[in-house]
Design a protein around this motif. Structure first.
Motif, PDB file in Angstrom:
ATOM      1  N   PRO A  70       0.709  -1.049  -0.053  1.00 46.63           N
ATOM      2  CA  PRO A  70       0.037  -0.125   0.064  1.00 46.63           C
ATOM      3  C   PRO A  70       0.817   1.204  -0.041  1.00 46.63           C
ATOM      4  O   PRO A  70       2.155   1.319   0.480  1.00 46.63           O
ATOM      5  N   LYS A  71       0.153   2.367  -0.476  1.00 41.95           N
ATOM      6  CA  LYS A  71       1.094   3.574  -0.749  1.00 41.95           C
ATOM      7  C   LYS A  71       1.539   4.129   0.816  1.00 41.95           C
ATOM      8  O   LYS A  71       2.514   4.684   0.919  1.00 41.95           O
ATOM      9  N   SER A  72       0.767   3.659   1.845  1.00 41.78           N
ATOM     10  CA  SER A  72       1.163   4.019   3.247  1.00 41.78           C
ATOM     11  C   SER A  72       2.447   3.583   3.684  1.00 41.78           C
ATOM     12  O   SER A  72       3.147   4.252   4.413  1.00 41.78           O
ATOM     13  N   VAL A  73       3.142   2.584   3.156  1.00 45.87           N
ATOM     14  CA  VAL A  73       4.156   1.759   3.378  1.00 45.87           C
ATOM     15  C   VAL A  73       5.417   2.591   3.027  1.00 45.87           C
ATOM     16  O   VAL A  73       6.231   2.997   3.712  1.00 45.87           O
ATOM     17  N   PRO A  74       5.654   3.061   1.925  1.00 41.80           N
ATOM     18  CA  PRO A  74       6.752   4.011   1.523  1.00 41.80           C
ATOM     19  C   PRO A  74       6.484   5.406   2.190  1.00 41.80           C
ATOM     20  O   PRO A  74       7.527   5.862   2.431  1.00 41.80           O
ATOM     21  N   ALA A  75       5.337   5.820   2.184  1.00 44.77           N
ATOM     22  CA  ALA A  75       5.052   6.938   2.918  1.00 44.77           C
ATOM     23  C   ALA A  75       5.745   6.909   4.481  1.00 44.77           C
ATOM     24  O   ALA A  75       6.334   7.842   4.573  1.00 44.77           O
ATOM     25  N   ALA A  76       5.382   5.943   5.125  1.00 43.22           N
ATOM     26  CA  ALA A  76       5.916   5.758   6.416  1.00 43.22           C
ATOM     27  C   ALA A  76       7.450   5.519   6.314  1.00 43.22           C
ATOM     28  O   ALA A  76       8.234   6.089   7.493  1.00 43.22           O
ATOM     29  N   ALA A  77       7.946   4.983   5.466  1.00 45.89           N
ATOM     30  CA  ALA A  77       9.426   4.767   5.339  1.00 45.89           C
ATOM     31  C   ALA A  77      10.153   6.288   5.065  1.00 45.89           C
ATOM     32  O   ALA A  77      11.110   6.465   5.749  1.00 45.89           O
ATOM     33  N   ARG A  78       9.463   7.073   4.228  1.00 43.43           N
ATOM     34  CA  ARG A  78       9.928   8.248   4.064  1.00 43.43           C
ATOM     35  C   ARG A  78       9.973   9.309   5.331  1.00 43.43           C
ATOM     36  O   ARG A  78      10.805   9.974   5.632  1.00 43.43           O
ATOM     37  N   ASP A  79       8.800   9.065   5.986  1.00 49.52           N
ATOM     38  CA  ASP A  79       8.613   9.774   7.200  1.00 49.52           C
ATOM     39  C   ASP A  79       9.765   9.406   8.248  1.00 49.52           C
ATOM     40  O   ASP A  79      10.210  10.462   9.009  1.00 49.52           O
ATOM     41  N   ARG A  80      10.146   8.373   8.180  1.00 50.31           N
ATOM     42  CA  ARG A  80      11.382   7.926   9.070  1.00 50.31           C
ATOM     43  C   ARG A  80      12.659   7.957   8.488  1.00 50.31           C
ATOM     44  O   ARG A  80      13.728   7.956   9.004  1.00 50.31           O
ATOM     45  N   SER A  81      12.833   8.713   7.231  1.00 43.68           N
ATOM     46  CA  SER A  81      14.084   8.807   6.505  1.00 43.68           C
ATOM     47  C   SER A  81      14.588   7.456   6.220  1.00 43.68           C
ATOM     48  O   SER A  81      15.835   7.401   6.312  1.00 43.68           O
TER      49      SER A  81
END
Length: 319
Positions: free
Chosen positions: A88-99
């Motif tokens: 889901p899109k939420s997974v790479p988004a969460a990865a970006r949030d954590r750098s």
């Protein structure tokens, strides 16, 4: 000269389906993990099984891959690879949030379905998605669009029962690893109910899934039994066993040679052998070696058209 002793082993013709085994998407996903380990050193984290095959996963573990269920299990200072089934899109988004450093190994043919879903939603259409509930690919595809904008359809019965608010503004997409025949029946049911339903520009079931099912159909008529090498959670492997069974050939899904049920196998004259898209050829040879211990085996590769599909690797790993 003394006469040669008769071979005490019963004769067995093994008709080996082709194509079988690794597809381009699986090959690419495995390479991505290997290249990530070379680039970043171990450990490299992988969210979910990179492909549905225990042998492949165990080998990558030995090289330094760590498989986790969720992103919060990945340390901040280590890279993570997303599996071939898509996320889901939420997974790479969460990865970006954590750098986090991440590499997406989603099969390009799955990514194509993701893009189609996004375009259809932008057009204001509701999507009927043909697939299996709970499969990672289905979860990943639903995660590309707003909640409620897509409805899962698993069977002809569901296709005949689904209620749609605006039937003139709908479309359908499919999981890439489904039964070609089952999916055609569901699509026919949807088109009969909704003549204006938008179809994909090209078939969503991937070339490898279609080709492997066609290869089983091509040999099944000559076989007394069929062995399919693949994981029990591998959709495309399960479909291969179903294809054989529907043609009247008893079939078993096995992960490795140790899983062969010799009592079930009996003494067939011709055995069909194939492998799902995430099963390496090494496991096919392992099964053939096990068969040779009990039978006088004659191998025969079925006629086939070679697959030449290849996919580019992510730029960040080959630059």
């Amino acid at each position: 000269m003394p006469e040669p002793k008769p071979n005490p082993k019963p004769a067995l013709r093994v008709l080996i389906a082709a194509p079988r085994g690794f597809c381009a998407g699986v090959d690419r996903a495995i390479q991505i993990v290997e290249l990530a380990l070379e680039r970043f050193g171990s450990p490299v984290y992988v969210r979910h099984e990179i492909v549905h095959n225990r042998f492949v996963v165990e080998r990558l573990k030995q090289l330094g891959a760590v498989f986790v269920d969720e992103l919060d299990e990945v340390p901040d200072d280590r890279p993570v690879v997303f599996s071939a089934h898509g996320v889901p899109k939420s997974v790479p988004a969460a990865a970006r949030d954590r750098s986090l450093t991440f590499v997406d190994a989603t099969c390009p043919l799955v990514s194509k379905v993701h893009r189609q879903a996004e375009r259809l939603i932008e057009e204001g259409r509701h999507i009927l998605f043909i697939g299996h509930a709970g499969h990672p690919e289905v979860i990943g595809t639903f995660g590309q669009v707003p909640a409620g904008s897509m409805t899962l359809i698993e069977t002809v019965e569901e296709a005949n029962a689904v209620k749609i608010g605006n039937p003139s503004n709908i479309a359908f997409l499919t999981q890439t690893t489904l039964s070609v025949d089952d999916t055609a029946a569901v699509v026919d049911a949807l088109k009969a109910r909704f003549p204006d339903i938008r179809a994909p520009r090209s078939e969503d079931i991937c070339y490898a899934t279609s080709n492997r099912q066609a290869a089983v159909k091509a040999i099944a008529g000559e076989c007394d039994r069929m062995l399919v090498i693949g994981a029990p959670n591998s959709s495309n492997s399960l479909r291969l066993a179903e294809v054989a069974e529907r043609m009247g050939v008893p079939a078993r899904l096995i992960e490795r040679a140790d899983d062969i049920d010799w009592d079930w196998l009996g003494q067939p004259s011709t055995l069909g052998l194939t492998a799902g898209a995430s099963a390496p050829e090494l496991l096919v040879r392992e099964v053939l070696d096990a068969l040779r211990e009990r039978f006088d085996v004659t191998e025969e590769i079925a006629d086939h058209t070679p697959e030449r599909m290849t996919f580019k690797l992510p730029r960040e790993l080959v630059a």
